[in-house]
Design an enzyme around this catalytic site. Sequence first.
Site, PDB file in Angstrom:
ATOM      1  N   CYS A 100       3.311   8.284   1.439  1.00 29.99           N
ATOM      2  CA  CYS A 100       3.746   7.313   2.430  1.00 29.99           C
ATOM      3  C   CYS A 100       3.947   5.999   1.682  1.00 29.99           C
ATOM      4  O   CYS A 100       3.020   5.494   1.056  1.00 29.99           O
ATOM      5  CB  CYS A 100       2.660   7.183   3.493  1.00 29.99           C
ATOM      6  SG  CYS A 100       2.997   5.890   4.691  1.00 29.99           S
ATOM      7  N   CYS A 157       3.658  -5.872  16.012  1.00 25.37           N
ATOM      8  CA  CYS A 157       2.944  -4.922  16.882  1.00 25.37           C
ATOM      9  C   CYS A 157       1.466  -5.306  16.919  1.00 25.37           C
ATOM     10  O   CYS A 157       0.852  -5.551  15.886  1.00 25.37           O
ATOM     11  CB  CYS A 157       3.101  -3.485  16.375  1.00 25.37           C
ATOM     12  SG  CYS A 157       4.803  -2.935  16.317  1.00 25.37           S
ATOM     13  N   CYS A 167      -1.365  -3.297  14.876  1.00 23.81           N
ATOM     14  CA  CYS A 167      -1.091  -2.960  13.478  1.00 23.81           C
ATOM     15  C   CYS A 167      -1.633  -4.018  12.520  1.00 23.81           C
ATOM     16  O   CYS A 167      -1.519  -5.217  12.775  1.00 23.81           O
ATOM     17  CB  CYS A 167       0.421  -2.801  13.301  1.00 23.81           C
ATOM     18  SG  CYS A 167       0.900  -2.428  11.610  1.00 23.81           S
ATOM     19  N   CYS A 194       4.948  -7.646   7.428  1.00 25.76           N
ATOM     20  CA  CYS A 194       5.938  -7.204   8.410  1.00 25.76           C
ATOM     21  C   CYS A 194       6.105  -8.307   9.444  1.00 25.76           C
ATOM     22  O   CYS A 194       5.168  -9.049   9.718  1.00 25.76           O
ATOM     23  CB  CYS A 194       5.420  -5.935   9.095  1.00 25.76           C
ATOM     24  SG  CYS A 194       6.571  -5.207  10.276  1.00 25.76           S
ATOM     25  N   GLU A 200       0.825  -1.202   0.000  1.00 22.47           N
ATOM     26  CA  GLU A 200       0.000   0.000   0.000  1.00 22.47           C
ATOM     27  C   GLU A 200       0.863   1.257   0.000  1.00 22.47           C
ATOM     28  O   GLU A 200       1.926   1.291   0.609  1.00 22.47           O
ATOM     29  CB  GLU A 200      -0.879   0.022   1.256  1.00 22.47           C
ATOM     30  CG  GLU A 200      -1.923  -1.057   1.220  1.00 22.47           C
ATOM     31  CD  GLU A 200      -2.779  -1.105   2.473  1.00 22.47           C
ATOM     32  OE1 GLU A 200      -2.886  -0.077   3.168  1.00 22.47           O
ATOM     33  OE2 GLU A 200      -3.341  -2.178   2.730  1.00 22.47           O
ATOM     34  N   CYS A 215      -3.103   1.623   7.753  1.00 17.70           N
ATOM     35  CA  CYS A 215      -2.290   1.009   6.729  1.00 17.70           C
ATOM     36  C   CYS A 215      -2.279  -0.510   6.884  1.00 17.70           C
ATOM     37  O   CYS A 215      -2.241  -1.038   7.984  1.00 17.70           O
ATOM     38  CB  CYS A 215      -0.883   1.549   6.868  1.00 17.70           C
ATOM     39  SG  CYS A 215       0.106   1.117   5.504  1.00 17.70           S
TER      40      CYS A 215
HETATM   41  N1  SAH Z   1       7.612  -0.234  11.037  1.00 19.55           N
HETATM   42  C1  SAH Z   1       7.752   1.184  11.109  1.00 19.55           C
HETATM   43  C2  SAH Z   1       7.004   1.955  10.054  1.00 19.55           C
HETATM   44  C3  SAH Z   1       5.635   1.500   9.648  1.00 19.55           C
HETATM   45  S1  SAH Z   1       4.268   1.828  10.680  1.00 19.55           S
HETATM   46  C4  SAH Z   1       7.382   1.683  12.495  1.00 19.55           C
HETATM   47  O1  SAH Z   1       6.992   0.873  13.317  1.00 19.55           O
HETATM   48  O2  SAH Z   1       7.565   2.850  12.773  1.00 19.55           O
HETATM   49  C5  SAH Z   1       4.044   3.572  10.716  1.00 19.55           C
HETATM   50  C6  SAH Z   1       3.455   4.070  12.027  1.00 19.55           C
HETATM   51  O3  SAH Z   1       2.069   3.714  12.152  1.00 19.55           O
HETATM   52  C7  SAH Z   1       4.131   3.476  13.245  1.00 19.55           C
HETATM   53  O4  SAH Z   1       4.287   4.455  14.226  1.00 19.55           O
HETATM   54  C8  SAH Z   1       3.131   2.433  13.676  1.00 19.55           C
HETATM   55  O5  SAH Z   1       3.323   2.033  14.982  1.00 19.55           O
HETATM   56  C9  SAH Z   1       1.837   3.152  13.423  1.00 19.55           C
HETATM   57  N2  SAH Z   1       0.656   2.311  13.385  1.00 19.55           N
HETATM   58  C10 SAH Z   1       0.541   1.015  13.037  1.00 19.55           C
HETATM   59  N3  SAH Z   1      -0.732   0.589  13.159  1.00 19.55           N
HETATM   60  C11 SAH Z   1      -1.438   1.658  13.576  1.00 19.55           C
HETATM   61  C12 SAH Z   1      -2.803   1.862  13.887  1.00 19.55           C
HETATM   62  N4  SAH Z   1      -3.677   0.882  13.785  1.00 19.55           N
HETATM   63  N5  SAH Z   1      -3.184   3.086  14.289  1.00 19.55           N
HETATM   64  C13 SAH Z   1      -2.284   4.093  14.398  1.00 19.55           C
HETATM   65  N6  SAH Z   1      -0.986   3.963  14.114  1.00 19.55           N
HETATM   66  C14 SAH Z   1      -0.563   2.755  13.721  1.00 19.55           C
END
Ligand code: SAH
Length: 343
Positions: free
Chosen positions: A108, A119, A122, A115, A95, A336
Amino acid sequence: MRSEEHRENILDLLPEELETAVSELGEKKFRASQIFGWLAKGVVCFDDMKNIPAVLRAGLAERYYIGIPEAVRRQESKDGTVKCLFEFADGTQVESVFMKYEYGNSICISSQSGCRMGCTFCASTMDGLDRSLSGGEMLAQVLAMRNLTGEDIGHVVVMGMGEPFDNYIQLSRFIRLIHDRKGYDLGLRNITVSTCGLIPKIREFAVDFPQVNLAVSLHAPNQKLREKTMPVARKYGYEELLRACREYTEITGRRITFEYAVIDGVNDSTECAEELASKLKGWLSHVNLIPLNEVRGREYKTANGKSVASFKKILEKNGVAVTVRRTLGSDIDAACGQLRRKK
Ligand code: SAH
């Protein structure tokens, strides 16, 4: 490098590698700069490279393909945000999101399909890692989006699917590719990379790319809470991460951004805000509060506006710079990783 049958993606080649490729085809080196320039313009076939001799175009087409992905899904928001599900030649999907800001247009991009960081809030990580992208495939998302929207893109954030520091070599190649003045010529300060906190790579990055902006996903005020939502914290502890971030600001002289997704009942309390403030007080940093995007299949709920506002106030009171991320594209699939899963 991803191959389409026997051919390689020419977007993966750095200028000096393109020179070698052109020499191998018996042509003069200056042709490489011309080709590199055409690629940065977003041409999709070699025959569009008007000032390149037909023999060379044919020679290139035998060995290479131009790996601009196809948009297999596309959503447009009223606010101008465009979200695309791009598919590469081998079927890999990622995406990318185009956003309009006062300071200009931004994209972005994803660094991996899926991944493996895990987390718990996510969407990108729910099926694990599919594969990492090459530098050329990261560049290709910018070119494809510009072709599709017809708009200039002056800022790139590597905050889409994937963990960029889990794909460091290709991330570095991407930065070199998009920054090269013979090509897209994007300023290093117009690039932001976001990491979940792979400490050794934060140190490398400070030395390799001191001018590129760094964002670190913190999402908690302490180790205990961070471990609950971010498995990576078990490998790289909270205090050590903060130390590495502080070193980063010392080496680069640049401010660091901490991302904090505010999750209802998890990390949005007054105590959390106070604890975070006490740790970041006096730092060259900036906290970006992100109201959580709710993800189908995940139990977390977004924090309400009131608790986000009071969280912000506590940080401000302690002199910690803080903003709440403006929600763009909320009328389309926001979080995302959701578009790829929605099949
Ligand atoms: N892996 C990297 C970059 C990708 S995620 C990282 O962890 O920074 C980009 C950002 O979106 C990160 O801060 C991530 O924690 C956040 N993110 C992921 N899922 C999310 C969600 N459901 N709501 C808000 N932020 C989210």
